[in-house]
Every structure is written in structure tokens, then in C-alpha cells.
Write a protein that holds these residues in place. Structure first.
Motif, short mmCIF file in Angstrom:
data_model
loop_
_atom_site.label_atom_id
_atom_site.label_comp_id
_atom_site.label_asym_id
_atom_site.label_seq_id
_atom_site.Cartn_x
_atom_site.Cartn_y
_atom_site.Cartn_z
N LYS A 66 9.03 40.66 -14.81
CA LYS A 66 8.12 41.43 -15.64
C LYS A 66 7.29 42.41 -14.82
CE LYS A 66 7.76 37.44 -18.75
NZ LYS A 66 8.66 37.99 -19.77
N GLN A 68 6.68 45.55 -11.82
CA GLN A 68 7.07 46.95 -11.73
C GLN A 68 8.13 47.13 -10.64
OE1 GLN A 68 5.92 49.76 -13.59
NE2 GLN A 68 7.71 50.62 -12.55
N THR A 759 14.14 51.74 -15.09
CA THR A 759 13.01 51.77 -16.01
C THR A 759 12.66 50.34 -16.45
OG1 THR A 759 14.53 52.12 -17.87
CG2 THR A 759 13.56 54.07 -16.84
N ASP A 760 11.62 50.21 -17.25
CA ASP A 760 11.12 48.90 -17.68
C ASP A 760 12.06 48.31 -18.72
OD1 ASP A 760 9.73 46.68 -18.43
OD2 ASP A 760 7.93 47.74 -19.08
N ASP A 763 10.08 46.17 -22.12
CA ASP A 763 9.42 46.74 -23.30
C ASP A 763 10.46 46.89 -24.42
OD1 ASP A 763 10.94 48.96 -22.64
OD2 ASP A 763 9.24 50.20 -22.03
#
Length: 806
Positions: A66, A68, A759-760, A763
Motif C-alpha cells: 500500500k 508509494q 501507478t497506484d 486505488d
């Protein structure tokens, strides 16, 4: 016992989830409503500490995934962070439980954990993969709230060559037990099968925490499909504050054997009675099967000689990190079986208990591995796999104090799983000059399938140490299980052959060293050899297929995994048969053509640039410029195949190529429907695979809309596909998808399988990859109302699905 020929009985005991794999007491999951803080706060162990402002999480929980993604972090971790964190939970222990024992059982905490209850330390466990339990009774406040605090120190974030994850990433259990109960992992069962009849040997260890000697009756009853098969009662007396054991034999006529196609399972119920009253029990899945290992003939299951078609697996699942729900592992293992996989190597550490239970139930053999590192650190790549200056964090510093203890617990927990066929004490600990060295390294590269980092280095650790350590570890394994062979994956076979290391093992794994299969078979005629780690190329498989004495191979790897990444951007190692999202890749279909017994055929394409390029990684795409020269490759287990375009033959019938495993044609592109047709020796069609030219993306679709999950944190995996206006999958699509949920559920993440998308993923917005994306939806546990999940994308027709909650 294991030299030359090895005949092994089946061995199994796996506690149901309700018993927390701990084999005693009344176990309850305590996964919900933990407080979490990603910083080191020494006062967090205290019961009076105020954690009201901390984040609330449910475990299993992996904080690294979770985090970065950043190029400033280590590539071996997948560019994700570690750190130090605390978990806290308050739990009421009823007054009615006074007089009972209270335990906390953790299936796995990564890593270097310390557990406290009401401010009192229960103990530390540095190994993040080992399950452990603590007796908390002394510090429990009965009839009151009790605070549980767990400190997790993963500040050495680059301590592994692959992604490990961080935190309480497996289940946690609260266990109540009578002071006299079955010991932790205290039931040991293994069958013998002779002349079609079975004997189940059962050992039961009882722990007596009472101050007096206690007379007991131990009852073992065996069931098959709900029917009682046999029952044996034994009398025993256990001394005060001591452990005692009983051993019994249960005879079974003509048992239904466990095998890969019919994983027949029995149930063993073990009950402890005191003065005629039940005080403890455990229920166990079990079964009957035999293993045979032979230096000349390989491996036999239940007397039938066969090849292990195996894959190596790490323990993460893309966006889910190392906190992988049981449902996700089940679909992944089922996909691997569909490909033709029949064996798994747990690379390079113990997996979660759910994993082994699923392998028992699905019919998959398991090579269970404990270590990747012993007394010295290996290189950990920080800027990209095999690039730059490595780091040397690791687990080596705990080896001297914990090696045998961890290994013994590893064996005791898993020794009764029907699927487990061998114990591996190490992987590539003999990697040449990483760290051990030997004068043989000056003699050339024969016998080394990987980098040797130069010749002999006299100042490096002496490779002769390997034999003594291996003997220690093998002894630790055999202390609790003599029925299975010990093994290891050797990286430097030629170097290890100069030591006592291979001789300490019962069966010997060769990593990327097919060149030594025949010569070592002749030099060491009693050695049982297999490929413990291999590439996906055809030649390593032919070295297994064409050599009777090599019993199988384990591909690196079965599923793409996080970490061991290349240079940024790269999330992980991309060599799997299956991608992060659980979707079969082209090389998965290529392997299916080699390993599956069911008729199959697959078609892939790519622009023809190099005449010698015959790829096993060709995607099913048929969108190119008109007239462009395209190589069309076919993976099939049919005798021959032909190629059709828009119903007309454009590729002549060709025989299967035994050397490459690939049939191919070079044709100019014309849009339409391209089909490969598999034929038997009589030219009868046995299989067909079609791909189509597609138009622009038009809509989002979900193939399976009949989805149900359990209210109790059940997880649904929803596969979303981008299609054109003709309903054809658009493989070239990379549209951005948004997921929204109505109802009592949580989105665990979106996973498209793209290794270079940094990228994340946690989300609710993510781009598809090859036209697809997976969404993981988890029930919150507080409602049985249906859950609605909607997927939208700009310019595309949306799709919605309803998940039923049971």
C-alpha cells in the motif's frame, strides 16, 4: 533409507481453519479491527496507550504493497517500502474462561516481530515466514479488556531477493484450551500402503499444564465421506507439567488413494477424554498415498512412474501483496492445473497454511522450502536485477540462533499435509562467490548454469562449510519427520560436488544445470536428481522428458511476482506462465501444449523481423498494417496443424516440431478471422483456436456475472474485458477504468498485470493491460445485502455486476 530407492508412505495432518492449524483448543480468528501505525512508538506496547487516532485495519495486512512506489527504493522489493510499525487490538476475555489456557497464534508476521499482551512481552520471532504461538495466560485479565500489541521491524527493507511484504500478513487466532490439551502441532499421522491395504500410524502428543499427573483416554476415529471407518481408544497418564505421547495404528482395507486426479481425503478426529468427559479435540484431513524416488527411474506416485511438471511460486499476488486471500490462491492454483502443472515449489520460504490445504484438496504435489540464505548474506539488487551495486541486508544474522528452531517448527506445522513430498533446507546457498567460494571455480564454467562472479576467492567463505551446515539442518528435519526426503536447490553443482553438501541430502535439486544430468548420474549412481529451477525453454524440458532418471522440473516461475525487479520502471519478475492478475500468458499456453493431456491449441502473432525468432511469448493479436509480413505461431499438443484466414487455408498443414514445440507460418496481414486447426495423425480435427481483427474499444464486459461470496470477509475476483462493437476482445486496449462499489464491501485493489505500470494499484482507477483488468472485492462482514460493482471508462459503455453475499 533414502539412498538409491526411496519408498515413502503418505503423510498428512492438516487442521481445519476453525482450529487455526494449531491442532488443539477452541480457536477463533481475531483478524478484524486492529489499529495500525507505521512508525516506531515504544509506549505502544502499554495497555493504557491511546491509539484512537491510529488507522483501523483488518489483518491479514501488508503495509508495503500500500506504500508509494519509488525509484529511490530497492528493486529487490519491487520499489516498495519497509519500515517499523505497530499493530494494536483490544479484546475481551470473559471471566468464564478463567481456569483455561489462553494462546495467541500467528500464521506469519514479516518480520522481526515482538508480541505484547497488557504491556508484557510474550516473545520475539524474527523469521517472517514461520507460524508461532504464545501462551498468554499469565498476563490475561479475565472478565476485562486486554490489549494486544505487535511490533514489526522491517526496517531492513531490502532483506530479501524478492518482495516479502511487511506486517501481520496472515491470520491471527485466539485459542482457549483446557490446561490438559493436545500439544501445538501435536498430532502426527502417516500411512503405510501395502498390498492394497492401508495402516494409518497416528502419534498424539498431549501437554499437561496441571500440577498433578492426569489419566486420559485418547480416541482416534477415521472417517471417509462422513462414514466412520475405524476407531481406536488408548489409555495414558501424563505427568504434571509435562508432555506425553501415545501411538496407535488404524487399519483400512482397500483405501481410496489420494492422487493428482482424485485427491481422496479422509478425516481423522482425535479426542482427549478425562474421566469420560471431552476436554480437547482436533479434526484432520488425511488420506493414503505412496511416494517412490529412484536414482534410475525417477518418481512414482502410488507406484505409477511420472514426471513432475512443476513451477516455483513466491507468496505475493500483485496488488494484494503478501496478504493473499484463500479464494485468490484457489483460482491461481486451479489455473496452473489447467495448464498442466502438477507440482509446486514454495520458493523460497514456507507459505500460508491455506496454500497447503488447497494443494491437498486440488491434487498438487508440494516441494516445501525453508531458506534462501544461511549464515552469510547474498547479494540483494537495489537498482535493478543483476545491475549496479548490491546490498547485503538479510536474515543471515538470525541463522545461528534460530535455524534449527525455525526448521523444526516448519516441519511440525506442515508435516501432515498430504501434498508435501519433500523438505528443502535451502535454495542457492551454494551460489558461486555469493558468498561461498572453492578452488574448483578456477576450472571453468562447466556445471554452473548461472553467473559465478569470477574464479576462486580465497578470502570468501569456504564452500566446505556447506556440508556441515546441511547435516545439521537435515537432522532438524528428521527429528520430526523421517518419512519424506530432504533436498535443496543447488546453484553451483560443480562446486557443491566438491563438498559433503549433496551427500547430506536424500534427493538433489539442480538449478539451471541440465548439462550435469547425465555426467553426474554416471558419477553418482545413487543420487536422485531433478530440476529444482529451470527456464521456460524447450531444451530443459527435453532433458527431463528424455531422461528416465530425472523425475521432473520446476520452472522459474509459475506466476509473475513482485520484487527482483529490473531497472525502473519494473514492478517485479515477469517470467511467469500466469500474470499478476491470474491470466494465462502466451508462454502459459506454450507450456500447456507440452504438459496438458487434454487437446489444446493456441495462436499468437508478431511482425516478422528476425527469421530465427520463434517465440513462445506471442500474444493473440491480429491487428496490423495491410500486407505487413507477420509470423504466426501455434502452440499445440496435436500431431499437426494448419492455418486458416476467413475460412480459407493460408498456412499448409505442418507436423508438430519436436525440437521447438512450435509450428509457425509467415503470411501477409489481411484483416479478418485467423484460425489454427489442430489435427490428429488421420487429419481429423481435434482442436481449434481463433483470433480476430478488432475495431476501436466500445464497451466493458464481465464474462461471469454469477458471483457469490461469504459474508465473512469473502473475496470476489471480477475480470473486466474491453471489447469492440462486435463483442470481440480488444487486446491492444489500455483504457483507464474506474471501479465504484455500492454496498458493504471494500475494493482491495485493481490488477491489470502490467509490469511496467508504476501507478497506484490500490486505488479505484487503473489502466487495463492487454484489454483486461481484475478487481478484488471483499465483503465487510456486517451485511448479507447484495453488493453492486460498476466499472466505467471514458467513451466506453459501462458494465455493472451484482455480488450475492451469503
Amino acid at each position: 533409507m533414502f539412498k538409491n530407492k526411496i519408498l515413502l508412505p503418505a503423510l498428512f495432518l492438516t487442521c481445519f481453519s476453525a482450529l487455526a492449524q494449531i491442532s488443539f483448543g477452541d480457536a477463533k480468528k481475531i483478524n478484524d479491527n486492529w489499529k495500525f501505525n507505521l512508525q516506531d512508538i515504544s509506549d505502544a506496547k502499554n495497555s493504557t496507550f491511546d491509539d484512537s487516532k491510529w488507522q483501523q485495519v483488518n489483518v491479514p495486512h501488508d503495509w508495503s504493497v500500500k506504500g508509494q512506489l519509488s525509484p529511490t527504493l530497492a528493486s529487490c522489493t519491487g520499489y516498495l517500502p519497509g519500515g517499523i510499525a505497530w499493530y494494536r487490538k483490544s479484546i475481551n476475555i470473559p471471566q468464564s474462561k478463567a481456569g483455561e489456557k489462553v494462546y495467541l497464534y500467528f500464521e506469519g508476521v514479516y518480520n522481526r516481530s515482538e508480541v505484547f499482551i497488557n504491556g508484557h512481552s510474550l516473545g520475539k520471532r524474527p523469521n517472517g515466514y514461520i507460524s508461532f504461538a504464545y501462551d498468554a495466560t499469565e498476563f490475561v485479565k479475565f472478565g476485562s479488556e486486554n490489549s494486544i500489541s505487535v511490533r514489526v521491524d522491517h526496517s531492513q527493507s531490502a532483506d530479501s531477493r524478492w518482495y516479502s511484504g511487511s506486517g501481520i500478513y496472515r491470520n491471527v487466532w485466539l485459542v482457549y484450551a483446557n490446561p490438559v490439551h493436545i500439544a501445538q502441532w501435536g498430532v502426527y499421522a502417516y500411512p503405510e500402503v501395502q498390498n492394497g491395504n492401508g495402516i494409518l500410524n497416528v502419534e498424539v502428543e498431549v501437554e499437561n499444564n496441571a500440577a498433578v499427573k492426569t489419566a486420559l483416554t485418547v480416541v482416534n476415529e477415521l472417517f471417509f465421506k462422513g462414514k466412520s471407518i475405524a476407531k481406536v481408544s488408548s489409555k495414558t497418564a501424563v505427568l504434571a507439567n509435562a508432555n506425553g505421547k501415545i501411538a496407535v495404528k488404524i487399519s483400512v482395507k482397500n483405501p481410496q488413494l489420494w492422487d493428482l486426479d482424485n485427491p481422496n481425503l479422509y478425516q481423522l478426529k482425535t479426542t482427549i477424554l478425562q474421566n469420560g468427559k471431552e476436554i480437547d479435540r482436533t479434526e484432520t484431513q488425511t488420506g493414503f498415498r505412496t511416494f517412490t524416488f529412484d536414482a534410475n527411474n525417477g518418481f512414482a506416485l502410488n507406484g505409477k512412474w511420472m514426471k513432475m511438471k512443476g513451477v516455483c511460486l513466491h507468496h505475493d499476488a500483485g496488488v494484494l501483496g503478501s496478504a493473499v486471500p484463500r479464494e485468490v490462491w484457489k483460482t491461481r492454483l486451479e489455473t496452473l492445473k489447467e495448464i498442466g502443472v502438477n507440482a509446486i515449489r514454495t520458493s523460497h520460504n514456507p507459505q500460508a497454511p491455506d496454500f497447503y490445504e488447497l494443494c491437498d484438496e486440488l491434487g498438487l504435489l508440494v516441494l516445501n522450502e525453508a531458506y534462501d540464505e544461511w549464515e552469510f548474506p547474498k547479494r540483494k539488487w537495489l537498482q535493478g536485477w543483476n545491475y549496479g551495486t548490491p546490498g547485503y541486508e538479510g536474515s543471515f544474522d538470525i541463522f545461528a540462533d534460530w535455524a534449527e528452531k525455525d526448521l523444526e517448527d516448519f516441519v511440525r506445522r506442515d508435516r501432515n499435509h498430504l501434498s508435501v513430498f519433500a523438505w528443502s533446507i535451502g535454495n542457492e546457498v551454494d551460489y558461486p562467490n555469493d558468498p561461498y567460494s572453492h578452488p574448483v571455480l578456477d576450472k571453468g564454467k562447466d556445471g554452473f548454469g548461472q553467473a559465478t562472479y569470477g574464479g576462486y576467492k580465497k578470502d570468501a567463505p569456504d564452500a566446505m562449510r556447506l556440508g556441515a551446515i546441511a547435516k545439521r539442518l537435515v537432522a532438524a528435519v528428521k527429528k520430526y519427520d523421517k518419512s519424506r526426503p530432504t533436498t535443496a536447490g543447488l546453484a553451483g553443482v560443480a562446486m557443491s560436488n566438491e563438498t559433503e553438501y549433496p551427500g547430506a541430502l536424500d534427493i538433489t535439486g539442480y538449478n539451471y544445470t541440465e548439462s550435469k544430468y547425465q555426467s553426474d548420474h554416471e558419477k553418482y549412481p545413487n543420487r536422485v536428481i531433478y530440476g529444482s529451477e529451470n527456464t521456460h525453454d524447450m531444451q530443459p524440458w527435453l532433458a527431463v522428458k528424455n531422461n528416465k532418471h530425472i523425475f521432473g522440473q520446476f520452472l522459474w516461475t509459475g506466476i509473475d511476482y513482485l520484487g527482483e525487479s529490473g531497472k525502473w520502471p519494473s514492478r517485479g519478475f515477469y517470467s511467469g506462465l500466469v500474470d499478476f492478475a491470474g491470466v494465462i500468458k502466451p508462454r502459459g499456453y506454450f507450456r500447456q501444449s507440452l504438459w496438458s493431456d487434454k487437446p489444446m491449441i493456441y495462436l499468437g502473432t508478431y511482425p516478422l523481423i528476425n527469421e530465427k525468432d520463434i517465440s513462445k511469448d506471442a500474444w493473440s493479436i491480429w491487428n496490423y498494417e495491410e500486407g505487413q509480413k507477420i509470423r504466426v505461431v501455434c502452440y499445440t499438443n496435436a500431431t499437426k496443424a494448419r492455418l486458416e484466414l476467413n475460412g480459407k487455408v493460408v498456412g499448409e498443414t505442418k507436423l508438430y516440431d519436436e525440437k521447438t514445440g512450435i509450428i509457425y507460418w509467415d503470411i501477409p496481414f489481411t484483416s479478418g478471422k485467423l484460425e489454427a486447426v489442430g489435427l490428429d495423425k488421420n487429419d481429423k480435427e481435434v482442436s481449434r483456436y481463433a483470433i480476430n481483427s478488432t475495431q476501436q474499444p466500445f464497451e466493458l464486459t464481465i464474462a461471469d456475472k454469477n458471483i457469490s461470496i461469504s459474508k465473512d470477509k469473502g473475496v470476489a475476483k471480477i475480470m473486466v474485458q474491453v471489447k469492440d462493437q462486435n463483442g470481440l476482445p480488444v487486446m491492444l486496449s489500455d483504457n483507464e477504468i474506474t471501479c465504484t462499489i455500492s454496498g458493504s464491501a471494500t475494493l482491495l485493489g485493481l490488477e491489470a498485470g502490467n509490469n511496467s505500470d508504476m501507478t497506484d494499484y490500490t486505488d479505484n482507477v487503473q489502466r487495463v493491460f492487454h484489454g483486461h483488468i481484475a478487481a478484488y472485492i471483499q465483503a465487510n462482514g456486517d451485511s448479507t445485502e447484495p453488493i453492486k460493482v460498476k466499472f466505467t471508462s471514458q467513451w466506453l459503455k459501462p458494465v455493472e455486476v451484482t455480488i450475492n453475499v451469503k
